[in-house]
Design a protein around this motif. Structure first.
Motif, mmCIF file in Angstrom:
data_model
loop_
_atom_site.group_PDB
_atom_site.id
_atom_site.type_symbol
_atom_site.label_atom_id
_atom_site.label_comp_id
_atom_site.label_asym_id
_atom_site.label_seq_id
_atom_site.Cartn_x
_atom_site.Cartn_y
_atom_site.Cartn_z
ATOM 1 N N LEU A 1 76.819 43.597 61.488
ATOM 2 C CA LEU A 1 77.915 44.566 61.536
ATOM 3 C C LEU A 1 79.206 43.991 60.965
ATOM 4 C CD1 LEU A 1 77.332 46.125 65.077
ATOM 5 C CD2 LEU A 1 76.696 47.081 62.856
ATOM 6 N N PHE A 2 79.442 42.678 61.175
ATOM 7 C CA PHE A 2 80.676 42.056 60.701
ATOM 8 C C PHE A 2 80.341 40.819 59.872
ATOM 9 C CE2 PHE A 2 82.138 44.471 64.357
ATOM 10 C CZ PHE A 2 83.299 45.048 63.862
ATOM 11 N N ARG A 3 79.602 41.029 58.809
ATOM 12 C CA ARG A 3 79.242 39.913 57.942
ATOM 13 C C ARG A 3 80.464 39.448 57.155
ATOM 14 N NH1 ARG A 3 74.946 42.827 54.205
ATOM 15 N NH2 ARG A 3 74.581 43.904 56.164
ATOM 16 N N SER A 4 80.484 38.189 56.827
ATOM 17 C CA SER A 4 81.599 37.637 56.053
ATOM 18 C C SER A 4 81.433 37.978 54.578
ATOM 19 C CB SER A 4 81.661 36.120 56.235
ATOM 20 O OG SER A 4 80.478 35.526 55.716
ATOM 21 N N LEU B 1 86.036 45.586 69.270
ATOM 22 C CA LEU B 1 85.774 46.977 68.910
ATOM 23 C C LEU B 1 85.427 47.811 70.138
ATOM 24 C CD1 LEU B 1 85.366 49.159 66.739
ATOM 25 C CD2 LEU B 1 83.003 48.380 66.496
ATOM 26 N N ARG C 1 79.734 51.417 63.595
ATOM 27 C CA ARG C 1 79.585 50.115 64.236
ATOM 28 C C ARG C 1 79.577 50.253 65.757
ATOM 29 N NH1 ARG C 1 83.860 46.693 60.472
ATOM 30 N NH2 ARG C 1 82.394 46.081 58.825
ATOM 31 N N HIS D 1 75.349 41.237 65.481
ATOM 32 C CA HIS D 1 76.790 41.067 65.297
ATOM 33 C C HIS D 1 77.129 40.644 63.865
ATOM 34 C CE1 HIS D 1 77.008 40.293 69.911
ATOM 35 N NE2 HIS D 1 76.920 41.573 69.611
ATOM 36 N N CYS D 2 76.361 39.725 63.315
ATOM 37 C CA CYS D 2 76.613 39.296 61.936
ATOM 38 C C CYS D 2 76.286 40.406 60.940
ATOM 39 C CB CYS D 2 75.800 38.042 61.606
ATOM 40 S SG CYS D 2 76.360 36.572 62.496
ATOM 41 N N LYS E 1 84.740 40.071 67.156
ATOM 42 C CA LYS E 1 85.097 41.347 66.542
ATOM 43 C C LYS E 1 84.359 42.509 67.214
ATOM 44 C CE LYS E 1 86.180 39.454 61.958
ATOM 45 N NZ LYS E 1 85.781 39.404 60.517
ATOM 46 N N CYS E 2 83.117 42.276 67.557
ATOM 47 C CA CYS E 2 82.339 43.317 68.250
ATOM 48 C C CYS E 2 82.920 43.593 69.632
ATOM 49 C CB CYS E 2 80.877 42.886 68.365
ATOM 50 S SG CYS E 2 79.994 42.845 66.788
ATOM 51 N N LYS F 1 82.866 34.461 65.346
ATOM 52 C CA LYS F 1 83.923 35.369 64.900
ATOM 53 C C LYS F 1 83.419 36.818 64.900
ATOM 54 C CE LYS F 1 86.408 32.058 61.957
ATOM 55 N NZ LYS F 1 86.791 31.712 60.555
ATOM 56 N N ALA F 2 82.202 37.001 64.448
ATOM 57 C CA ALA F 2 81.614 38.346 64.437
ATOM 58 C C ALA F 2 81.428 38.869 65.860
ATOM 59 C CB ALA F 2 80.278 38.328 63.698
#
Length: 721
Positions: A57-60, A107, A3, A54-55, A103-104, A99-100
């Motif tokens: 890499l950090f999908r719900s 990171l 990621r 972003h979504c 998170k990015c 939210k995604a």
């Protein structure tokens, strides 16, 4: 790790000619303006769809959230409601997308990582880490700049030579208390910043920063590609990609974008690898306005060649066969078609090879000294001239070899005489035959004749290999070479004969009487026509060779007659814009429909009238030579603002490649960097090292802080800045 890598690369944003499709009864397409408004947006050329990095890499857990599957897996294609759908995807503050995004951001913020949180460091520890890392970067930067290997055969503490990097680090720390106290044995065992992985990461960080500088220098401008492939020392096929562009100051630049290993040299494989290298750097095939390759069928093939594949996607990526390569082919063609020239090249080249094959005896030492340029010629204590080995693919090598031969002629005779006396078997016989051949009037005449012919083409070759050479000036240089060859044919006989006779007298060689009958060496032919020496040397040799050279130049350089280049020539400022032709320049604009719309062409017509009136009245412009100087002067005088459409034409003309010499220089650097002792270098490591070594001028001005930050952001480090 994966990621973080994706986030550091950033979203895929090619500048592409986005295809249109019928949506809601109207032709619509993806808009490049969305890139600026939505920093998370990326576009796939293959699928003609938009995605959210972003979504992705950090999908719900719920695929319907975070914008739904359209921005994650299937791709968004509803261009008719683009702005509305993109805004809805972003949503409110606590939307799945935001939210995604957070998170990015977390990171990439190393100070919030678990490892850093568990290992809080004091300010002094951070300061020591920065000094230690900076010292390693300084040493590796120097090694990359010089093309030196980093690692040594034995890097243990007991070794007397621990490799260039560590030895340089020790020297760097010597006498500097602040550095010496935090590096090598004074550094923590798990944070010395000298391991092979750290070295590779620093080199990669340097290469990444250099590539960023190149991409930033290109900006939104168009460019051309120069591509070639060659094998490295480990017999891997490597493909180098060089970009040719005009920077903001109006200078023509040729920069190495990257080198990649290819599984084969098929046109489709090369095209896919080129596209991969471009997309990785945020570029696309749609911005290419010129292609420069050699004449190999996989490159220049009209149907399935690399040229044809690129043209199929981008009709404005005009191909120009490398001028310097064509020039070399003319020399090789003449050598193959004329028997006496073939004999001369084989005789000189074969002598060099035979000298290479001798490994024993005193003769080998004398010959090697001659080939390496270690024998004095008697014309000065510091003058050393070697017998260079010719090569068909090395431009100018034949001329250098022949040019040095008359200077060290007596030394060559002495060396061959030693080989004849001391060598055994085949070498002894070959030395005897070579001695007989080179101590003849025929050899002396052909040698001096080829020096005069190659002197003209060698100057042309060197001029064509300049990075800032433009296509119009290149065409003029070719025409100039043809005129000089014609002048040599018309007026050069007497001076050539005088130089040959003078050389023969100096070296005590036999001199042929031009009025006597020519006697063919070897077995005489039956019913052979009797001719004089004058006819043989003047007509059968001198005139024939010059005529063949002229004929090859005319047939090889047929591009100069194409409509595109004839139109480009009208931009030439030589002789106060004597070649200016408005109609041809308007025609030139039609070759680039993506840069000149119908409305632009209508505005270009009166702008050309104003432009030519203005520059002819300005003495700064009437004395210019070449389109490259015109482009720079338009920037300095701010004329690019007054005549933007004309300046656009000038830049497009400069993008047409002249020679692939820059790519050949990359391969020369590759052979120096990846030698037999470093044959296990990885493909990524080779690319990173070459980018830094070749683009050393950018390396010299790189900011240390940028390298530090790029290195630190590559992965989670034990130390923190």
């Amino acid at each position: 790790m994966v990621r973080r890598y994706y986030l550091q690369k950033g979203p895929c944003r090619p500048n592409h000619n986005f295809p249109t499709k019928d949506v809601g009864g109207r032709l619509r397409s993806f808009k490049a303006s969305w890139y600026k408004k939505y920093h998370w947006l990326e576009y796939s050329i293959a699928k003609d769809a938009a995605y959210c990095l972003h979504c992705f890499l950090f999908r719900s857990d719920d695929g319907r959230k975070g914008g739904g599957a359209s921005f994650i897996s299937t791709g968004f294609k509803a261009w008719n409601r683009g702005d509305e759908a993109l805004d809805n995807h972003v949503g409110f503050v606590n939307s799945e997308h935001n939210k995604a995004v957070r998170k990015c951001e977390d990171l990439l913020t190393q100070s919030q990582s678990i490892r850093v949180a568990l290992c809080k460091q004091s300010d002094q520890v951070k300061k020591d880490y920065r000094i230690r890392l900076q010292a390693s970067i300084d040493c590796i930067r120097h090694c990359v700049r010089q093309g030196h290997a980093l690692r040594g055969h034995d890097e243990s503490e007991s070794s007397k030579n621990r490799g260039n990097f560590i030895e340089l680090l020790k020297f760097h720390a010597f006498g500097r208390v602040d550095v010496h106290s935090v590096v090598l044995e004074n550094a923590p065992k798990n944070l010395q910043m000298t391991s092979p992985d750290i070295q590779k990461d620093i080199v990669h960080a340097i290469a990444s920063e250099i590539t960023k500088e190149i991409i930033c220098d290109i900006g939104e401008n168009l460019f051309s590609i120069l591509v070639d492939e060659a094998r490295d020392t480990s017999i891997k096929e490597q493909m180098a990609v060089v970009l040719r562009y005009v920077n903001q100051e109006g200078y023509v630049m040729e920069r190495l974008l990257g080198i990649a290993h290819v599984s084969d040299t098929k046109a489709l494989t090369l095209k896919m690898e080129i596209e991969s290298i471009l997309v990785t750097s945020g570029l696309s095939l749609s911005r290419i306005r010129g292609q420069g390759y050699d004449g190999a069928s996989n490159m220049s093939g009209e149907i399935n060649g690399l040229k044809a594949l690129v043209l199929a996607e981008n009709s404005s990526a005009y191909y120009v066969h490398c001028f310097a390569h064509q020039l070399q082919l003319t020399l090789v063609a003449v050598a193959k078609q004329h028997g006496d020239i073939t004999n001369l090249i084989n005789l000189v080249g074969g002598s060099c090879k035979r000298m290479d094959n001798i490994r024993e005896s005193q003769a080998a030492k004398v010959v090697e000294a001659l080939c390496c340029g270690e024998l004095e010629t008697g014309r000065g204590l510091n003058q050393e001239v070697g017998l260079k080995r010719p090569c068909d693919t090395r431009w100018g090598s034949h001329f250098d070899t022949l040019l040095n031969l008359p200077v060290i002629y007596s030394s060559v005779i002495d060396c061959l005489d030693i080989i004849k006396k001391e060598a055994k078997g085949e070498a002894k016989g070959e030395a005897s035959v070579t001695l007989i051949c080179i101590q003849s009037f025929d050899f002396a005449f052909i040698l001096h004749m080829m020096i005069k012919v190659l002197a003209i083409t060698n100057e042309l070759s060197k001029s064509l290999q300049r990075k800032d050479q433009d296509i119009v000036n290149a065409m003029q240089l070719v025409r100039g070479a043809k005129l000089r060859l014609q002048d040599l044919r018309d007026k050069g006989w007497e001076s050539l004969l005088d130089s040959v006779i003078s050389f023969c007298k100096k070296e005590y060689l036999p001199i042929s009487n031009m009025d006597e009958l020519y006697i063919l060496s070897g077995r005489p032919r039956r019913n052979a026509q009797q001719i004089t020496n004058l006819h043989h040397y003047k007509v059968e040799l001198f005139y024939t060779v010059v005529d063949m050279q002229l004929q090859e130049l005319n047939s090889r350089f047929d591009e100069v007659n194409t409509e595109l280049l004839c139109c480009v020539a009208c931009l030439n400022p030589d002789d106060a814009f004597a070649d200016f032709d408005k109609e041809k320049l308007l025609k030139l604009a039609t070759f680039y429909p993506n840069e000149f719309s119908i409305d632009d062409i209508l505005h270009l017509d009166p702008q050309l009238d104003s432009y030519i009136f203005d520059v002819k009245m300005n003495t700064r412009f009437t004395k210019l030579k070449g389109i490259a100087e015109l482009c720079r002067e338009m920037v300095v005088a701010k004329k690019f603002r007054s005549f933007p459409l004309v300046y656009r034409l000038v830049k497009l003309a400069l993008l047409l490649p002249v020679a692939t010499a820059s790519v050949e220089r990359v391969f020369s650097a590759m052979n120096y960097v990846k030698n037999t002792l470093r044959s296990r270098m990885s493909d990524e490591g080779l690319n990173d090292f070459l980018v830094g070594y070749v683009e050393s001028d950018i390396l010299d001005r790189l900011d240390d802080e940028c390298i530090l930050q790029t290195f630190q952001d590559m992965k989670t480090r034990r130390g923190s800045l």
